[in-house]
Every structure is written in structure tokens, then in C-alpha cells.
Design an enzyme around this catalytic site. Sequence first.
Site, PDB file in Angstrom:
ATOM      1  N   GLY A  54       3.442 -53.409  -8.766  1.00 51.83           N
ATOM      2  CA  GLY A  54       2.264 -53.492  -7.928  1.00 51.83           C
ATOM      3  C   GLY A  54       1.365 -54.650  -8.306  1.00 51.83           C
ATOM      4  N   SER A  55       0.438 -54.977  -7.424  1.00 54.92           N
ATOM      5  CA  SER A  55      -0.596 -55.957  -7.736  1.00 54.92           C
ATOM      6  C   SER A  55      -1.726 -55.254  -8.483  1.00 54.92           C
ATOM      7  CB  SER A  55      -1.123 -56.601  -6.455  1.00 54.92           C
ATOM      8  OG  SER A  55      -0.093 -57.309  -5.793  1.00 54.92           O
ATOM      9  N   GLY A  56      -2.679 -56.042  -8.966  1.00 50.40           N
ATOM     10  CA  GLY A  56      -3.797 -55.486  -9.715  1.00 50.40           C
ATOM     11  C   GLY A  56      -3.645 -55.620 -11.205  1.00 50.40           C
ATOM     12  N   HIS A  57      -2.531 -56.213 -11.651  1.00 55.58           N
ATOM     13  CA  HIS A  57      -2.274 -56.368 -13.080  1.00 55.58           C
ATOM     14  C   HIS A  57      -2.293 -57.843 -13.490  1.00 55.58           C
ATOM     15  CE1 HIS A  57      -1.273 -52.180 -12.884  1.00 55.58           C
ATOM     16  NE2 HIS A  57      -0.246 -52.397 -12.090  1.00 55.58           N
ATOM     17  N   ASP A 110       8.626 -48.115  -8.665  1.00 56.83           N
ATOM     18  CA  ASP A 110       9.276 -49.401  -8.907  1.00 56.83           C
ATOM     19  C   ASP A 110      10.776 -49.222  -9.090  1.00 56.83           C
ATOM     20  OD1 ASP A 110       7.021 -51.306  -8.949  1.00 56.83           O
ATOM     21  OD2 ASP A 110       6.336 -50.079 -10.610  1.00 56.83           O
ATOM     22  N   HIS A 219      -2.652 -47.897 -14.524  1.00 51.89           N
ATOM     23  CA  HIS A 219      -3.149 -47.477 -13.210  1.00 51.89           C
ATOM     24  C   HIS A 219      -4.218 -46.400 -13.365  1.00 51.89           C
ATOM     25  CE1 HIS A 219       1.156 -48.631 -12.793  1.00 51.89           C
ATOM     26  NE2 HIS A 219       0.652 -49.392 -11.834  1.00 51.89           N
TER      27      HIS A 219
END
Length: 331
Positions: A54-57, A110, A219
Site C-alpha cells: 500500500g501507499s502511505g509508507h 499483499d 498501519h
Amino acid sequence: MKKFVNDPKAFVPEMLEGLALANPDTLTYVPEYNLIMRADSPRNDKVSIVQGSGSGHEPAHVMAVGKGMLDAACPGDVFAAPPMDYVYETAKRLASDKGVLLLVNNYTGDRMAFDMGKEMADADGVRTELLFINDDVAVKDSLYTIGRRGVAGNFFVIKAVGAASEEGADLDECIRIGKKVNDVTRTMGVALTACTPPAKGSPLFELADDEIEMGVGIHGEPGRERKKIAPADAIVDELLDAIVGDLPYSSGDRVALMVNGLGGTPISELYILFRRAHQRLADQGITVARSYVNEYCTSLDMAGASITLVKLDDEIERLLQAPAEIGNRIF
């Protein structure tokens, strides 16, 4: 909530477009699949190394694309796995004579997306292999995983495998090196505050002003314990005790030590944490041979940090020292 956002739905594509515009000579952006790839990829003389999640990392994983690191990254939305067709299209576009290696942090979504993307690529004749990363010692299972999570330690797998691929290693050799690094890498994190996803507009969970979450996931998944905040040295001691005892690391070991910010922690505080970690390791006869203090795998704007140790041998240390050129530069 105050953020630099136009439309929450456009948060990821606008970030990726900006990254590509900042690196026009080295990166290519394919908006249909959230794909950021090296402008010179694929190359038939090297294994293509790919990661998603995911994005955000950020800077993981899209800002780790470049020579000596990833050949491509195909992220999903914030904290969401990429759709399987993103993985499939990425594998097809990165197909080379030496194959494609997909590096996957161990999360259920994932794993599912990359497993299915690999099957679809295999059906098209693209030789594709998977390597799962699970360096988090905080919990055995989590809200989104069976087994340990993949967190900031994945950067060491990317770095070592990326360097080996750049040197011409074949697919089997890249897998061997990736598994070897993952096997000697351990991480644990702590949160001082929650993060705020743009689409939600409010904190993902609640922490009182005097509380911390030990062993938090990237998360916001629960960790080992919610407790009262303590001095920085005591927090480092608790993290390190869990990490060092897990492999275990022993007196005489040489290690890489990473203090990773989770997105909302001043770098000055990260160096305070690094100072104590270095002291504690020295007291145990463990030599810090390589040092990393910065943001590598964040949780949007979460205040907090993680500590990672990698047990070094000559091969791993040489691969970590190899040159790399990525889109996220500080000079």
C-alpha cells in the site's frame, strides 16, 4: 485535519506524478497501474526487482526505485494492497530474460494480490518469483497477517537484492540473498500518536497524551502493549531487548542499525533514540558497522519510530555498501 491534499482520491496518483516529474531522466510513471519504474527498465542482463504494497509508507516503496535498488514499484491506495492486475501488468512490463522477483511484505492482502498477479504473469510465460519479508518481532500474528509483519527491515532486503541484481546475479541467487537477509533482520516499532489517512480525515486510533503503543504495526495495528510514556532511553531498551533476544544477536556480532521514523517524528528525536541503541549494543559487545537514521518505512504522519537490526557477514555488508541511486534524494 490539516494536510496538503486536493482530492483524497487523487492523493496517491498526484504523489506519483510529482515523484516522476522530479526525476524525469531516471523514472517513468504509468498512471493506469500506479507504476513507477526505472526509465531504463527492463534490461535483459538483470533480474527485475519489484515491490508494491500500500501507499502511505513513503519513501517505501516508490521512492526506492532506481539503480541498485528496485526496478519498479506498483503501490495500491493508502494502506491498501495493489490490485492484482497492477501486479500482473507490472510483471509483464518488467519482464526480462533473467526474470522478475516480487518482494512482498507479509500482509494478507499483499500476499493475495501478488500470488494472483504472479500466476497471471506465469501464464503469459513471464518467469516470476515471490519472496516474502517478515521482520517484525512485535506479534506473532496481526489484524492483517498470518505470521509476522514485514516492516522497515524490508529496505535491507531491497538494498541487498537490488545490488546483487545490478551485479548480474540470476533469479535463484537473488532469492537466496533476499531470504538470507530477511532471516537475520529483526524490527520493532512504537507509536506516540496515531496517523490520519487523507480519505478518513481523522486519526486511525486513539492514544491518550500520556500513552504509547509498543510494537505497533505500520498501519496502526495493535502491538504488544499500550502503556504510559517513558523516557526515550527506557523505550529504546524495551524495543532492543525484544529485538536482540529474538534472533538472538550475540556478543561479537556486527550489525546494521536502523532507526526509522514513522512520518511525524523530528529527526533530532531519531538521533536521541539511535544514541541509546548504539550504547546498549556496545554494552552487549555488538558492533554497529553500518548506521541508518531517517524515514524509510513510515505510517503517514504517525509520531513514532522503529528499530531494526541486521546481522552482517561479509556478503551482506558488501551488498549494503554497493552504490545506489534512487528518486528520494536529500542533496
